[in-house]
Design a protein around this motif. Structure first.
Motif, short mmCIF file in Angstrom:
data_model
loop_
_atom_site.label_atom_id
_atom_site.label_comp_id
_atom_site.label_asym_id
_atom_site.label_seq_id
_atom_site.Cartn_x
_atom_site.Cartn_y
_atom_site.Cartn_z
N ALA B 17 0.77 -1.21 0.03
CA ALA B 17 -0.11 -0.03 -0.09
C ALA B 17 0.76 1.13 0.14
N ALA B 18 2.05 1.12 0.68
CA ALA B 18 3.10 2.22 0.91
C ALA B 18 3.82 2.35 -0.44
N LEU B 19 3.53 1.65 -1.39
CA LEU B 19 4.31 1.48 -2.75
C LEU B 19 5.96 1.22 -2.39
N GLU B 20 6.14 0.80 -1.13
CA GLU B 20 7.78 0.21 -0.63
C GLU B 20 7.90 -0.81 -1.67
N ILE B 21 7.14 -1.70 -1.96
CA ILE B 21 7.35 -3.03 -2.90
C ILE B 21 6.22 -2.91 -4.02
N SER B 22 6.58 -3.68 -4.88
CA SER B 22 5.41 -3.96 -5.95
C SER B 22 5.17 -5.32 -5.98
N ALA B 23 3.73 -5.35 -6.31
CA ALA B 23 3.19 -6.88 -6.20
C ALA B 23 3.79 -7.68 -7.21
N VAL B 24 4.37 -7.31 -8.27
CA VAL B 24 5.09 -7.97 -9.37
C VAL B 24 6.38 -8.47 -8.90
N GLU B 25 7.18 -7.84 -7.86
CA GLU B 25 8.47 -8.26 -7.39
C GLU B 25 7.99 -9.19 -6.24
N LEU B 26 6.98 -8.95 -5.45
CA LEU B 26 6.61 -10.14 -4.55
C LEU B 26 6.19 -11.41 -5.13
N ALA B 27 5.17 -11.06 -6.27
CA ALA B 27 4.72 -12.43 -6.97
C ALA B 27 6.16 -13.15 -7.33
N ASP B 28 6.95 -12.54 -8.27
CA ASP B 28 8.39 -13.30 -8.65
C ASP B 28 9.02 -13.76 -7.62
N ALA B 29 9.35 -13.11 -6.43
CA ALA B 29 9.84 -14.02 -5.33
C ALA B 29 9.22 -15.23 -5.04
N TYR B 30 7.82 -15.22 -4.96
CA TYR B 30 7.15 -16.34 -4.49
C TYR B 30 7.25 -17.48 -5.34
N ILE B 31 7.22 -17.05 -6.71
CA ILE B 31 7.17 -17.89 -7.93
C ILE B 31 8.56 -18.77 -7.82
N GLU B 32 9.36 -18.08 -7.57
CA GLU B 32 10.95 -18.70 -7.50
C GLU B 32 10.83 -19.40 -6.32
N ALA B 33 10.19 -19.19 -5.22
CA ALA B 33 10.09 -20.26 -3.98
C ALA B 33 9.34 -21.26 -4.29
N VAL B 34 8.38 -21.17 -5.04
CA VAL B 34 7.34 -22.44 -5.32
C VAL B 34 8.25 -23.20 -6.08
N GLU B 35 9.23 -22.68 -7.08
CA GLU B 35 9.85 -23.58 -7.83
C GLU B 35 11.11 -24.46 -7.11
#
Lengths: 95, 491
Positions: B17-35
């Protein structure tokens, strides 16, 4: 044993589950173990107790008796293993 | 910059919400963790494209200041929830290739709150199991191991993929379902928080049915606060589920701040079972002391029919399952094994499509509902169920919540599966009564046993009083300050 091989074969047919003859004996043992275990409920006095049929005290809502959905047979049959022309198919049931 | 995977759901929400991180970078980090987490076998289906696309949309909303309750939060979804055009298996061979043409209400609510889907999580077949050993897609490994022992342990079940994925950080939070403990037990085995709401709180529409009078969806998260936030998005009235209850959804997160001063916490003496490990006994005592220190009043209560909850459950649940699973017939969806007649096709399909535990339960259910046995088993169990609900009603005249252990043991080895089905059923001894009575409960990680495995404490509450359950769970979490981490964790 309350649940013998013959009973299991009968129940399996009622449930439309094919159980190979070689598995009936061991399955009867497993199911009988479960049924014997649940029979401890006999110890509970339930005289005059009403059966609980719902986990939430509510009366079912009424709604208009009207069609509210439908009109997409292709979606309804999309997952069928052998759909033909928007129909489900089964092996022949009428001779 | 902190590691994105370290953030709790609440922290990620605020940072997004504070735009300190983006949803895309958060999603990418998790997609990597899923793999990276693939060796745990948490996911049956991965949906990285779904997550990325939804993340891009979430970023647009966040930038416009229009973020919703879960905007940009990457979730794992138990494979019991129907997801439109995405393979939904219920962990069963019989649903081979099934892509629902509709979305379950709970997942629809989550997407409408801005969440994204990383994939569909492994589970016991049709949610029947307490160790995730009955899945057609193979067992899930618990990211926790015993100290100095490489043996693979079960994550609990049936929401085993959900529990392992949250613990290993292969998702930020997950959905689970709980028919007899399937959220709370794996949460306890995996060192995370699991909340089963009151029956009727979350819609069951679009969730593959196991036992309709017991099934309930709920959140599995890292913290109690995260569970409160996620439940708020999942819950709500749904006209498509006739047992969904039409009452407002409170702001659960706000309840956490109220503390437990003056709260009456009941300790049911019947939950002290024979052969309970000393570590669990100690943790329970510790939990009682924590609640007392936080200002709660401890009351000893009695739930005299507790020992009959499991046997009653193993009549009611299989009976309902045998009826619900009648729909898998090889005609409309999923697997079909050909036969010469309609009956032979049914029998061959169901014989091959269902696993051993599912077959056992369908057969038990068919037996207890069959002519001549209905009154002796099914009707009797429904009456015992009334007795169990009455026990809780009486207890809640003396207290506001109950405090119990979540499970009678810690996680066990994948190769330590009991050969007697009844032994496996005993895993749910502390969780099943709440399902029978329709009550909310939460499992909170509270300590480790002498082998370094997590143990959970459970809070049970009155129907539709999730707020007090969350308050008490939050107090436990604060006092326990559980910071231990599993051996396998990503990020």
């Amino acid at each position: 044993m309350a649940l013998d091989k013959q009973t299991v074969a009968k129940v399996a047919h009622l449930a439309r589950i094919k159980v190979p003859e070689s598995r009936l004996e061991s399955l009867a043992g497993e199911l009988d173990g479960i049924v014997t275990w649940v029979e401890q409920l006999g110890e509970v006095d339930v005289e005059g107790v009403a059966p609980m049929t719902s986990a939430v005290e509510t009366s079912l809502r009424w709604r208009e008796d009207a069609v509210t959905d439908g009109g997409y047979p292709e979606k309804v049959t999309a997952n069928a293993p052998d759909a033909q022309m928007h129909f489900f198919t089964t092996p022949k049931v009428v001779e | 910059m902190t590691n994105l995977l370290d953030l709790t759901l609440a922290e990620a929400r605020d940072a997004l919400a504070a735009l300190e991180i983006s949803a895309v970078e958060l999603a990418d980090a998790y997609i990597e963790a899923v793999e990276a987490a693939r060796p745990l076998n948490c996911y049956i289906t991965e949906t990285p494209e779904h997550a990325r696309e939804a993340a891009r949309a979430a970023d647009r909303r966040l930038k416009a200041g229009e973020g919703r309750a879960l905007e940009g939060i990457p979730l794992g979804i138990k494979d019991l929830f129907c997801t439109e055009d995405v393979l939904t298996t219920a962990g069963s061979h019989i649903l081979d290739g099934f892509k629902p043409p509709y979305e379950s209400t709970v997942t629809r609510n989550l997407w409408d709150a801005g969440a994204l889907m990383l994939g569909k999580l492994n589970m016991d077949e049709f949610a029947m199991g307490s160790a995730n050993l009955t899945s057609h897609y193979g067992p899930v490994k618990n990211p926790w191991k015993r100290t100095g022992d490489a043996k693979d342990l079960v994550p609990g079940g049936s929401s085993g993929g959900s529990a392992a994925a949250v613990a290993a950080r292969a998702c930020l939070a997950a959905t689970g379902t709980d028919t007899g403990g399937s959220i709370r037990q794996p949460a306890a085995f995996s060192g995370i928080v699991g909340l089963k709401p009151s029956y009727g709180r979350c819609s069951r529409w679009g969730i593959v049915a196991f036992a309709s009078s017991l099934d309930q969806a709920g959140p599995m998260t890292r913290t109690v606060r995260d569970a409160a936030i996620m439940l708020g998005a999942m819950a709500g009235f749904d006209p498509k589920d006739s047992t969904s209850v039409d009452r407002p959804v409170p702001t659960y997160e706000a309840a956490l701040e109220h503390g437990v001063k003056g709260l009456k916490v009941g300790v049911p003496k019947e939950y002290r079972v024979d052969g309970m490990p000393a570590a669990i006994e100690r943790l329970w005592e510790q939990g009682i002391a924590w609640m007392k220190d936080a200002g709660a009043e401890i009351v000893e209560v009695s739930l005299p029919h507790t020992k009959y909850a499991l046997p009653a459950y193993y009549i009611v649940a299989p009976a309902e399952a045998s009826s619900n699973l009648a729909r898998y017939d090889g005609v409309r969806y999923g697997l079909r094994v050909e036969g010469d007649s309609l009956n032979e096709m049914y029998e061959a399909t169901r014989g091959e499509g269902f696993g051993e535990e599912v077959k056992r339960r369908v057969l038990i259910g068919t037996y207890v509902l069959s002519a001549g046995y209905y009154d002796a088993y099914y009707l009797k169990a429904q009456k015992v169920r009334t007795r169990i609900a009455e026990d809780f009603r009486a207890a809640y005249e003396q207290c506001d919540v109950l405090l119990t252990p979540a499970t009678p043991s810690a996680a066990f080895g994948i190769d330590e599966e009991p050969t007697d089905p009844v032994q496996m059923y005993l895993n749910d001894v502390f969780t099943v009564p709440a399902n029978l009575a329709g009550l909310p409960g939460i499992s909170v990680p509270a300590g480790l046993d002498e082998q370094g495995l997590p143990l959970g404490l459970q809070i049970l509450g009155r129907a539709f009083d999730e707020e007090t359950v969350l308050r008490a769970g939050y107090a436990l979490e604060q006092a326990a300050a559980f910071t231990a981490k599993p051996q396998l964790q990503f990020g």
